[in-house]
Design a protein around this motif. Structure first.
Motif, PDB file in Angstrom:
ATOM      1  N   GLY A 181       3.165  -3.266  10.852  1.00 55.64           N
ATOM      2  CA  GLY A 181       2.560  -2.678   9.661  1.00 55.64           C
ATOM      3  C   GLY A 181       3.587  -2.070   8.730  1.00 55.64           C
ATOM      4  O   GLY A 181       3.541  -2.285   7.504  1.00 55.64           O
ATOM      5  N   VAL A 182       4.520  -1.302   9.277  1.00 54.61           N
ATOM      6  CA  VAL A 182       5.572  -0.697   8.453  1.00 54.61           C
ATOM      7  C   VAL A 182       6.445  -1.782   7.837  1.00 54.61           C
ATOM      8  O   VAL A 182       6.792  -1.725   6.647  1.00 54.61           O
ATOM      9  CB  VAL A 182       6.421   0.278   9.295  1.00 54.61           C
ATOM     10  CG1 VAL A 182       7.669   0.716   8.532  1.00 54.61           C
ATOM     11  CG2 VAL A 182       5.594   1.497   9.691  1.00 54.61           C
ATOM     12  N   THR A 183       6.796  -2.787   8.626  1.00 57.26           N
ATOM     13  CA  THR A 183       7.649  -3.875   8.126  1.00 57.26           C
ATOM     14  C   THR A 183       6.967  -4.641   6.999  1.00 57.26           C
ATOM     15  O   THR A 183       7.577  -4.940   5.963  1.00 57.26           O
ATOM     16  CB  THR A 183       8.014  -4.841   9.264  1.00 57.26           C
ATOM     17  OG1 THR A 183       8.631  -4.113  10.324  1.00 57.26           O
ATOM     18  CG2 THR A 183       8.971  -5.917   8.781  1.00 57.26           C
ATOM     19  N   ALA A 184       5.702  -4.976   7.172  1.00 52.68           N
ATOM     20  CA  ALA A 184       4.972  -5.728   6.150  1.00 52.68           C
ATOM     21  C   ALA A 184       4.881  -4.937   4.843  1.00 52.68           C
ATOM     22  O   ALA A 184       5.059  -5.498   3.750  1.00 52.68           O
ATOM     23  CB  ALA A 184       3.575  -6.079   6.658  1.00 52.68           C
ATOM     24  N   ASP A 185       4.593  -3.639   4.947  1.00 55.95           N
ATOM     25  CA  ASP A 185       4.498  -2.807   3.742  1.00 55.95           C
ATOM     26  C   ASP A 185       5.827  -2.752   3.014  1.00 55.95           C
ATOM     27  O   ASP A 185       5.903  -2.898   1.780  1.00 55.95           O
ATOM     28  CB  ASP A 185       4.065  -1.388   4.112  1.00 55.95           C
ATOM     29  CG  ASP A 185       2.613  -1.326   4.569  1.00 55.95           C
ATOM     30  OD1 ASP A 185       1.909  -2.345   4.453  1.00 55.95           O
ATOM     31  OD2 ASP A 185       2.193  -0.255   5.040  1.00 55.95           O
ATOM     32  N   LYS A 229       1.239   4.363  11.620  1.00 55.50           N
ATOM     33  CA  LYS A 229       1.952   4.233  10.344  1.00 55.50           C
ATOM     34  C   LYS A 229       1.543   5.383   9.428  1.00 55.50           C
ATOM     35  O   LYS A 229       0.355   5.618   9.220  1.00 55.50           O
ATOM     36  CB  LYS A 229       1.604   2.881   9.712  1.00 55.50           C
ATOM     37  CG  LYS A 229       2.260   2.608   8.375  1.00 55.50           C
ATOM     38  CD  LYS A 229       1.970   1.178   7.917  1.00 55.50           C
ATOM     39  CE  LYS A 229       0.528   0.981   7.488  1.00 55.50           C
ATOM     40  NZ  LYS A 229       0.276  -0.349   6.905  1.00 55.50           N
ATOM     41  N   ILE A 230       2.524   6.114   8.889  1.00 53.75           N
ATOM     42  CA  ILE A 230       2.234   7.178   7.924  1.00 53.75           C
ATOM     43  C   ILE A 230       2.442   6.618   6.517  1.00 53.75           C
ATOM     44  O   ILE A 230       3.518   6.098   6.204  1.00 53.75           O
ATOM     45  CB  ILE A 230       3.146   8.406   8.118  1.00 53.75           C
ATOM     46  CG1 ILE A 230       3.118   8.891   9.568  1.00 53.75           C
ATOM     47  CG2 ILE A 230       2.716   9.536   7.184  1.00 53.75           C
ATOM     48  CD1 ILE A 230       4.032  10.088   9.836  1.00 53.75           C
ATOM     49  N   ILE A 231       1.400   6.732   5.679  1.00 53.89           N
ATOM     50  CA  ILE A 231       1.502   6.144   4.340  1.00 53.89           C
ATOM     51  C   ILE A 231       1.468   7.196   3.222  1.00 53.89           C
ATOM     52  O   ILE A 231       1.633   6.847   2.060  1.00 53.89           O
ATOM     53  CB  ILE A 231       0.370   5.122   4.103  1.00 53.89           C
ATOM     54  CG1 ILE A 231      -1.002   5.815   4.121  1.00 53.89           C
ATOM     55  CG2 ILE A 231       0.431   3.998   5.124  1.00 53.89           C
ATOM     56  CD1 ILE A 231      -2.137   4.917   3.653  1.00 53.89           C
ATOM     57  N   GLY A 232       1.236   8.452   3.583  1.00 56.18           N
ATOM     58  CA  GLY A 232       1.191   9.451   2.517  1.00 56.18           C
ATOM     59  C   GLY A 232       0.938  10.836   3.063  1.00 56.18           C
ATOM     60  O   GLY A 232       0.909  11.065   4.282  1.00 56.18           O
ATOM     61  N   TYR A 233       0.729  11.757   2.163  1.00 56.12           N
ATOM     62  CA  TYR A 233       0.481  13.145   2.542  1.00 56.12           C
ATOM     63  C   TYR A 233      -0.331  13.825   1.454  1.00 56.12           C
ATOM     64  O   TYR A 233      -0.530  13.283   0.355  1.00 56.12           O
ATOM     65  CB  TYR A 233       1.806  13.887   2.767  1.00 56.12           C
ATOM     66  CG  TYR A 233       2.706  13.930   1.553  1.00 56.12           C
ATOM     67  CD1 TYR A 233       2.572  14.926   0.578  1.00 56.12           C
ATOM     68  CD2 TYR A 233       3.707  12.965   1.359  1.00 56.12           C
ATOM     69  CE1 TYR A 233       3.382  14.963  -0.538  1.00 56.12           C
ATOM     70  CE2 TYR A 233       4.531  12.991   0.241  1.00 56.12           C
ATOM     71  CZ  TYR A 233       4.363  13.994  -0.706  1.00 56.12           C
ATOM     72  OH  TYR A 233       5.171  14.023  -1.809  1.00 56.12           O
ATOM     73  N   CYS A 251      -2.485   8.638   7.737  1.00 56.06           N
ATOM     74  CA  CYS A 251      -1.943   7.636   8.657  1.00 56.06           C
ATOM     75  C   CYS A 251      -2.891   6.454   8.824  1.00 56.06           C
ATOM     76  O   CYS A 251      -4.106   6.594   8.666  1.00 56.06           O
ATOM     77  CB  CYS A 251      -1.688   8.260  10.031  1.00 56.06           C
ATOM     78  SG  CYS A 251      -0.704   9.772   9.997  1.00 56.06           S
ATOM     79  N   VAL A 252      -2.320   5.325   9.195  1.00 57.10           N
ATOM     80  CA  VAL A 252      -3.088   4.112   9.487  1.00 57.10           C
ATOM     81  C   VAL A 252      -3.029   3.862  10.984  1.00 57.10           C
ATOM     82  O   VAL A 252      -1.941   3.796  11.571  1.00 57.10           O
ATOM     83  CB  VAL A 252      -2.537   2.894   8.718  1.00 57.10           C
ATOM     84  CG1 VAL A 252      -3.308   1.630   9.092  1.00 57.10           C
ATOM     85  CG2 VAL A 252      -2.603   3.135   7.217  1.00 57.10           C
TER      86      VAL A 252
END
Length: 433
Positions: A228-232, A377-381, A392-393
């Motif tokens: 997931g992190v790699t794809a993003d 996966k952390i995407i924001g705050y 998180c996802v």
């Protein structure tokens, strides 16, 4: 009494010939095995017993409407019972939901198997002997969380029906804690000036951030969070030229892990992406969530996507154990990977800002080990009502939590989320200059 006798006579006449034929083919017993009521007055669509590949009925309506639906022993058991005084059902037998079970037969009560056994103290007594495992969908735990006003709400999920806490740890997590030398990686310390109060990668890079996937019943969070992190980051670095989901199955099938039971390490996943790379999800789709097997490693030249380019990454780098530096990294470069400790209450998260409640201590006497390691996966705050959070996802599908995501307290290293945070850069593959 006269009307009752006439009704019984009518029913007996209508079913006798059919009952004789049924008794010869399927002798049973059927209605006789039902508990606590063998037969049901009026119409009761639940008053049934399995027979062959269908069900037969033991209610009064079946004799009036369609005698062929009646169980073969309907005449001997039900008509005789309605014509005389009913007897109370015996209390020394194993029955469940109206059905009688013999010694050695089993039923399932949520995540616990119950077996009908003969009592040691009374050989004439049969009783249920059940396991005493704590189940994920524990109503008392849901009630405790929601009553406690912890800042988040809980609910049960169909995906966890019949799943014990022990099996939850075994099949729905899967990240082995990093080795000590890996945790000693020297962290990157970025400039932390100019941080907004809130940040969401989905708003900063619309269409680039991939939604939650579902690992199913396979201990593969280590692979899902890595992919997931790699794809993003690949989508971000390619300026949106490449938006592929990356193959989790390839890491599981080809990365020397032992199926879906034992999990894996995130450092091994990153090492595989650095050395071997992966392909798109389309070229090597995920199947282990259903099969619970690692599956065969299909090499690129053998697959239907032999011309598809391989996605490789740099070695991972660690972000300092500091909330502001983690915030800066996400804002500048995209989502990151984090490792957390999962407790039984986390499975039941519905919405809000999660924090560990310790409500599951009511389960301790039934489970010695109730926590495990997971990666996300952390995407924001952001911040809500004065409470800071990470967004998180997860990898339990989009019907879980907040559309597959969860928010968790920020700045306090809640369940270890800020302890080991890593990321990578794409190094070789499509869409890179």
């Amino acid at each position: 009494m006269l009307s009752q006798a006439l009704t019984v006579l009518f029913l007996a006449t209508s079913v006798t010939s059919i009952a004789v034929r049924h008794r010869q083919r399927f002798p049973g017993p059927y209605c006789q095995t039902r508990r606590p009521l063998q037969c049901c007055p009026g119409r009761d669509d639940s008053c049934t017993v399995p027979i062959r590949d269908t069900v037969c009925y033991c209610d009064e309506f079946c004799g009036i409407h369609n005698a062929e639906d009646c169980c073969p022993d309907y005449e001997n058991v039900c008509l005789a019972q309605w014509a005389t005084t009913s007897k109370s059902p015996p209390t020394n037998e194993c029955f469940h939901e109206g059905r009688l079970y013999g010694v050695g037969q089993t039923i399932q009560k949520d995540c616990n198997t119950c077996k009908c056994v003969t009592s040691w103290s009374n050989l004439d007594l049969q009783t249920w002997e059940c396991e005493n495992l704590a189940c994920i969908n524990e109503p008392a735990l849901v009630e405790g969380v929601n009553r406690g006003r912890y800042g988040w709400t809980a609910r049960v999920y169909n995906k966890f029906d019949g799943v014990s806490v022990i099996d939850g740890l075994r099949y729905y997590l899967g990240t082995i804690p990093p080795k000590s030398q890996v945790k000693e990686l020297f962290p990157v310390k970025a400039n932390i000036e100019g941080l907004p109060i809130e940040f969401d990668s989905r708003e900063q890079w619309p269409t680039y951030i991939h939604p939650a996937m579902d690992q199913g019943r396979c201990a593969a969070s280590w692979a899902f969070s890595t992919a997931g992190v790699t794809a993003d980051r690949w989508s971000i670095q390619s300026g949106g030229e490449v938006l592929d989901d990356l193959s989790v199955q390839r890491m599981i099938s080809c990365g020397n892990v032992e199926g879906c039971d034992n999990g894996g390490r995130v450092e091994d996943a990153w090492s595989y992406l650095q050395k071997e790379g992966t392909v798109s999800e389309y070229c090597h789709p995920y199947t282990s969530g259903v099969s619970r097997q690692s599956q065969r490693c299909t090499y690129i030249e053998e697959s239907a996507c032999r011309d598809n380019l391989v996605y490789k990454t740099t070695p991972p780098y660690r972000i300092a154990r500091d909330e502001r530096r983690i915030m800066k990294e996400i804002m500048r470069n995209g989502p990151v990977q984090a490792i957390i400790t999962v407790h039984p209450d986390f499975y039941l998260y519905e919405s809000g800002i999660y924090s560990h409640t310790r409500e599951e201590f009511l389960l301790l006497e039934r489970n010695h080990t109730i926590s495990g390691t997971h990666s996300v996966k952390i995407i924001g705050y952001g911040e809500e009502n004065g409470v800071k959070f990470w967004r998180c996802v997860n990898s339990w599908g989009q019907s879980w939590g907040e559309r597959g995501m969860f928010r968790i307290k920020r700045g306090t290293d809640e369940v270890g989320i800020e302890d080991f945070v890593v990321a990578v850069w794409p190094s070789h593959g499509p869409g890179l200059n």
